[in-house]
Structures are given as structure tokens and as C-alpha cells.
Design an enzyme around this catalytic site. Structure first.
Site, PDB file in Angstrom:
ATOM      1  N   HIS A 100       0.891  -1.265  -0.079  1.00  0.00           N
ATOM      2  CA  HIS A 100       0.188  -0.142  -0.177  1.00  0.00           C
ATOM      3  C   HIS A 100       0.943   1.269   0.151  1.00  0.00           C
ATOM      4  O   HIS A 100       0.554   2.150  -0.839  1.00  0.00           O
ATOM      5  CB  HIS A 100      -0.980   0.007   1.115  1.00  0.00           C
ATOM      6  CG  HIS A 100      -1.961   1.044   1.246  1.00  0.00           C
ATOM      7  ND1 HIS A 100      -2.913   1.329   0.051  1.00  0.00           N
ATOM      8  CD2 HIS A 100      -2.101   2.314   1.984  1.00  0.00           C
ATOM      9  CE1 HIS A 100      -3.414   2.543   0.589  1.00  0.00           C
ATOM     10  NE2 HIS A 100      -3.167   3.318   1.367  1.00  0.00           N
ATOM     11  N   HIS A 110       2.417  11.493   2.241  1.00  0.00           N
ATOM     12  CA  HIS A 110       3.226  10.393   2.622  1.00  0.00           C
ATOM     13  C   HIS A 110       4.626  10.142   2.652  1.00  0.00           C
ATOM     14  O   HIS A 110       4.984   9.167   2.531  1.00  0.00           O
ATOM     15  CB  HIS A 110       2.270   9.265   2.191  1.00  0.00           C
ATOM     16  CG  HIS A 110       0.789   9.201   2.122  1.00  0.00           C
ATOM     17  ND1 HIS A 110      -0.008   9.306   3.294  1.00  0.00           N
ATOM     18  CD2 HIS A 110      -0.104   9.522   1.250  1.00  0.00           C
ATOM     19  CE1 HIS A 110      -1.093   9.437   2.960  1.00  0.00           C
ATOM     20  NE2 HIS A 110      -1.356   9.693   1.473  1.00  0.00           N
ATOM     21  N   HIS A 137      -1.473   4.498  -2.403  1.00  0.00           N
ATOM     22  CA  HIS A 137      -1.430   5.554  -1.272  1.00  0.00           C
ATOM     23  C   HIS A 137      -1.315   6.908  -1.743  1.00  0.00           C
ATOM     24  O   HIS A 137      -1.749   7.491  -1.507  1.00  0.00           O
ATOM     25  CB  HIS A 137      -0.451   5.001  -0.286  1.00  0.00           C
ATOM     26  CG  HIS A 137      -0.615   5.373   1.042  1.00  0.00           C
ATOM     27  ND1 HIS A 137      -1.808   5.814   1.419  1.00  0.00           N
ATOM     28  CD2 HIS A 137       0.094   5.878   2.117  1.00  0.00           C
ATOM     29  CE1 HIS A 137      -1.935   6.205   2.681  1.00  0.00           C
ATOM     30  NE2 HIS A 137      -0.675   6.207   3.031  1.00  0.00           N
ATOM     31  N   VAL A 138      -0.330   7.110  -2.672  1.00  0.00           N
ATOM     32  CA  VAL A 138       0.208   8.276  -3.062  1.00  0.00           C
ATOM     33  C   VAL A 138      -0.724   8.611  -4.361  1.00  0.00           C
ATOM     34  O   VAL A 138      -0.483   7.794  -5.433  1.00  0.00           O
ATOM     35  CB  VAL A 138       1.646   8.798  -3.342  1.00  0.00           C
ATOM     36  CG1 VAL A 138       1.987  10.224  -3.826  1.00  0.00           C
ATOM     37  CG2 VAL A 138       2.457   8.403  -1.839  1.00  0.00           C
ATOM     38  N   HIS A 139      -1.374   9.438  -4.352  1.00  0.00           N
ATOM     39  CA  HIS A 139      -2.382   9.576  -5.480  1.00  0.00           C
ATOM     40  C   HIS A 139      -1.500  10.290  -6.725  1.00  0.00           C
ATOM     41  O   HIS A 139      -2.063  11.753  -7.221  1.00  0.00           O
ATOM     42  CB  HIS A 139      -3.572  10.612  -5.125  1.00  0.00           C
ATOM     43  CG  HIS A 139      -4.292  10.000  -4.247  1.00  0.00           C
ATOM     44  ND1 HIS A 139      -5.148  10.601  -3.311  1.00  0.00           N
ATOM     45  CD2 HIS A 139      -4.337   8.558  -3.552  1.00  0.00           C
ATOM     46  CE1 HIS A 139      -5.778   9.874  -2.455  1.00  0.00           C
ATOM     47  NE2 HIS A 139      -5.083   8.565  -2.528  1.00  0.00           N
TER      48      HIS A 139
END
Length: 353
Positions: A100, A110, A137-139
Site C-alpha cells: 500500500h 506520505h 497510497h500516493v495519488h
């Protein structure tokens, strides 16, 4: 299956930890949503239908979650410690890890969130020659070089990632869509280990051709399937652990003069790519004597008879591929996407160094 933009439910992960998935032998589902975990999938892993050895290709997928306990003696730690040695690479060619939170992340979102897990688990990834690691997780989107950061200790003070051909490529692909929008705030300058990054919604395909080669391509959603914004050929770390490269770098050597004494080629996005392709066949044989070490400007070189195709897709994109004669057309030994210098003068990053 892809660890995307939302935390995964604990009971789903526990099931995966207790019932490890066997090697997959069939084409995986394309972009979809896992209803149990609200997990957006923006990656498709598939086997190429054109591969003559399709039925003999196998790959093994491992799932790690930073939001569960991962320290020493925890179930996740003991599970992975026991599972990685079980993967018989002579039978299961490709070793892929999903997680993730990304370990290598040059966005300010993050940032270094997965660092503690990286310090504990990364030596295993290098030891067992993991081919690629996908995270969410990181968009946004980012692809790393093949690097590791396992040499650091309090004595040698080496704390920067270094090129490592036994290490995986790390790909952050949390760009499938979300309510918060894109992660647009990046650290500056872009780290050397980061080969390509872009804050755009998109999706990717990891196309396993055979036990030695896989073709990976990332597409911006607004471009559609036809245009690949980022791509590279993967060489399997067990079966063919060669350096992955595109074609030539874009370089020039026009700055030299007797005053500044600058005489080395430098990266130059206005310069052409130089390709030597005198390998069509001759009476004298191949030129096998190369200068050592390989110059930094030389992205790929090989003494083999071969042929190439320069395929103009549109005014902005061209796909180039070089094939060894003995491999035939199906296997591309070297390839890259060209971006037109006038219409789309972007930096071409198509592989790992």
C-alpha cells in the site's frame, strides 16, 4: 489485484497472509474495484497471448501492508520471511510484490511513511531478486530506477540509494482515482533514483511475454490506451539479469572551448538520440571490442546482428525497437518511446539504469 488508494481491510489481508495465493497461470483481470476493501485497482498483470511458451510462464505475487504490524516476530514479518525462500525461480519466473505505502516516494504526500518497513524488509527483496514492487497510497505516478539502500550503517554513513541490478523497480501507481484529487506537490529536485514521475490519473499494464521479458506501460487516462506516457522492458532478475535501458541518451558536446575545458557530453533535451545500427550483416563479422567502462551517454550497446523498426505513431510519439536476428520479431532487445522535439519535447524516461 493492486494496492491502491484506500487502506485495505485487516480481515482481507489476514486471509491473504494465511492463504498465500499460488502462482498465477492465466491472464489477470483488468482495472476493477474490490468491493470488500474499497481497493481501487489500476494495474493489469497479464500473460501475452503471443508468447510461444505462454503455458510455461508463472509469476508469484506477494502482498505487504504497512498499516498492519510488520516488526520482527509479527505474523506479517514471519510470513514473508518464510514465503520468499519457497519461490522456486526455476519454475516460477516472475516475483512481484504489492504494497500500500511506497518505500521510494519523491512526493511530499506520505513522504517516508514506509521507511521503517523498508529498512527491515528491503534486504530480502534484493536477496531474492524481486522483479518489481507496485504501491499505491500516493495519488500520483512514479517509477524508480533499480536501486537499493541496504548498505547504510553508522560506520560507513552511506545513506543514499545506489544502482543495484539485484533490486526491484519500485512503481507508485495510486493514480486510479479518488475523492481527494491528485498529489501534485513533489520534492525538488527530482531524486536520481526517480526515473519518471507525474501527477496524472492513469492506469498501467504489466505484460509478461515469457520468462525473461515483460513489457510495462503506463497510460494517462486522458490520453487513452494508444498513447504510452511511460514504458520500459523488464528483464527478469533470475533468468536474464541484464541492465534495462532505452536507446541512446539525448546528449550533446557543443559547450567545449579552450577556456572552460568542458569536453564531456552532457544531457541535452534539444539534442538527437544517436543510434549505431551497422549490424545488418557483413563479411568481417561483428565488432565485439568495446571501450571500458561503458560511457554514461551510452544507454545500451550489444554486439549482435539485428534489425530495428522506427514506428511513427503520430506527430508527438514514435516507438523504436531493436531486435536481435536470432530472437525474431517477437522479442525486443532494446526499445524506447521518442517524444517529438518540436511538438512534445519531454524527457524520455523509458527504463531503469
Amino acid at each position: 489485484m493492486m494496492t491502491g488508494n484506500a487502506p485495505i481491510k485487516g480481515e482481507h489481508v489476514q486471509h491473504l497472509l494465511e492463504h498465500d495465493q499460488p502462482p498465477v497461470e492465466k491472464e489477470q483481470a483488468a482495472t476493477a474495484v474490490d468491493q470488500r476493501s474499497s481497493l481501487l485497482i489500476s494495474l493489469s498483470v497479464k500473460l501475452s497471448r503471443s508468447s510461444p511458451t505462454r503455458t510455461g510462464i508463472m509469476f508469484h505475487i506477494k502482498l505487504l501492508v504497512v498499516h498492519l504490524h510488520f516488526g520482527k516476530y509479527t505474523p506479517q514479518y514471519m510470513w514473508l520471511e518464510a514465503e520468499l525462500p519457497k519461490v522456486n525461480r526455476s519454475e516460477t519466473s516472475w516475483l512481484i510484490v504489492l504494497m500500500h505505502s511506497p518505500w521510494y516516494n519523491s512526493y511530499n504526500y506520505h513522504y517516508m511513511e514506509g521507511e521503517t518497513m523498508r529498512v527491515m524488509y528491503e534486504p530480502w527483496f534484493v536477496k531474492y531478486k524481486v522483479d518489481v514492487v507496485f504501491a499505491g497510497h500516493v495519488h500520483a505516478y512514479e517509477r524508480s530506477e533499480r536501486i537499493s539502500n541496504v548498505a547504510y550503517n553508522i560506520v560507513n554513513m552511506e545513506c543514499n540509494p545506489v544502482p543495484d541490478q539485484s533490486a526491484p523497480v519500485y512503481i507508485t501507481i495510486g493514480d486510479g482515482g479518488n475523492q481527494e484529487g491528485l498529489a501534485t506537490n513533489m520534492t525538488q529536485p527530482q531524486p536520481k533514483y526517480s526515473a519518471f514521475r507525474e501527477a496524472s490519473f492513469g492506469h498501467a499494464i504489466f505484460d509478461v511475454k515469457n520468462r525473461t521479458h515483460a513489457y510495462y506501460a503506463w497510460h494517462r487516462n486522458q490520453d487513452g490506451y494508444a498513447a504510452e506516457a511511460d514504458s520500459m522492458w523488464f528483464y527478469n532478475r533470475f533468468w536474464q539479469p541484464m541492465v534495462e535501458s532505452s536507446a541512446s541518451e539525448r546528449i550533446s558536446n557543443v559547450a567545449y572551448n579552450i577556456v572552460n575545458m568542458e569536453c564531456n557530453p552532457v544531457p541535452d533535451q534539444s539534442a538527437p538520440v544517436y543510434i549505431t545500427i551497422g549490424d545488418g550483416g557483413n563479411q568481417e563479422g561483428l565488432a565485439t571490442n568495446m571501450t571500458q567502462p561503458q560511457p554514461k551517454y551510452s544507454a545500451f550497446r550489444e554486439a549482435s546482428f539485428g534489425h530495428a523498426i522506427f514506428d511513427v505513431k503520430n506527430r508527438t510519439h514514435v516507438y523504436y525497437a531493436w531486435h536481435r536476428n536470432q530472437d525474431g520479431y517477437a522479442v525486443e532487445a532494446d526499445s524506447m518511446w521518442f517524444y517529438n522535439r518540436f511538438w512534445q519535447p519531454m524527457d524520455e524516461s523509458s527504463a531503469s539504469v
